[in-house]
Scaffold this active site. Structure first.
Site, mmCIF file in Angstrom:
data_model
loop_
_atom_site.group_PDB
_atom_site.id
_atom_site.type_symbol
_atom_site.label_atom_id
_atom_site.label_comp_id
_atom_site.label_asym_id
_atom_site.label_seq_id
_atom_site.Cartn_x
_atom_site.Cartn_y
_atom_site.Cartn_z
ATOM 1 C CG ASP A 198 0.166 -0.230 2.819
ATOM 2 O OD1 ASP A 198 0.437 0.866 2.664
ATOM 3 O OD2 ASP A 198 0.237 -1.697 3.121
ATOM 4 C CG ASP A 200 2.152 4.344 5.485
ATOM 5 O OD1 ASP A 200 1.558 3.752 5.861
ATOM 6 O OD2 ASP A 200 2.735 5.343 6.511
#
Length: 258
Positions: A198, A200
């Protein structure tokens, strides 16, 4: 012997011809029995960092027992695959990064075997350059970056994430410390291999990071990620020739290493 410590979603490694070993340590049992098999011409010991069913959260992983158990079995070189958030938009989900630095933002974790005596371990460069080179030479792998390790189990706030990014850090993770320094104390070569799951919270917009999304991204990439780790193992020399992670010569350790 080589070791692999699997991170979130990385709970198994071998397909057949393995044996499981229960190992006792002065620090209690490791996260799970250690599974031993063969990869790329090497005998390899595999241990799931969070346990076989992810029963240990990042801040409760028995790090000292894990590392001690692997050394006791004869492991002297370890790859540490892990899931990370990226602080750089160019390294989005699916990217594989081999960090060369870390910053510790954890608290309260037992992070040494040397509770007595004046032992100060050299940790300026926390990862073994020899092991790192076996991974960074593979296609598509990002070479270098600083991984900031947070306490967890929560993810970062946007402000924290923006702070980390502004400091020049590349990745955020919950398990890279104290694993790396314990390896150094045990005279084990260690290299992290980070799979980005991902962007952040401070890098992206929207709802921020969720555990569901992180696990889904890891599951999507776990097959190729395992294959990359296997390829890296196949590139490791038969005998350890590292000149960086040398034994602690000239000092009397307060514990006898297994």
């Amino acid at each position: 012997m080589l070791g692999v410590i699997g991170g979130s979603g990385f709970y198994s490694f071998f397909e057949s011809d393995t044996r499981a070993v229960d190992v006792d340590t002065p620090y209690g049992p490791p996260s799970a029995p250690v599974t031993i098999g063969a990869v790329g011409g090497h005998e390899v010991a595999f241990l799931p960092r969070h346990g076989a069913t992810h029963q240990f959260s990042a801040h409760t992983v028995p790090y000292r027992a894990n590392m001690w158990a692997l050394r006791k079995l004869g492991v002297r070189r370890i790859f540490g695959p892990c899931a990370v958030g990226s602080l750089k938009p160019e390294n989005g989900p699916g990217a594989i990064v081999v960090p060369d630095q870390l910053v510790d933002r954890t608290s309260g974790r037992p992070d040494t075997y040397f509770d007595t005596g004046g032992i100060h371990v050299d940790f300026a460069d926390p990862y073994c350059p020899t092991l790192r080179a076996t991974v960074t030479g593979l296609p598509g792998v990002v070479d270098g970056g600083t991984m900031v390790v947070v306490q967890g189990p929560r993810f970062s706030t946007r402000a924290e994430s923006q702070w980390f990014a502004s400091a020049g850090f590349s990745l955020v993770n919950m398990t890279g410390y104290p694993e790396a320094v314990l390896a150094r104390e045990l005279e084990i070569c260690y290299a992290a291999i980070a799979l980005v799951t991902d962007l952040d919270a401070g890098v992206s917009t929207g709802q921020g990071v969720s555990a569901v999304e992180v696990f889904a991204e890891f599951e999507k990439n776990i097959g190729p990620f395992k294959e990359l780790v296997r390829e890296a193992i196949g590139r490791v020399a038969g005998e350890r020739d590292c000149t960086h992670c040398l034994p602690h010569t000239g000092v009397t350790l307060p514990v006898e290493l297994p």
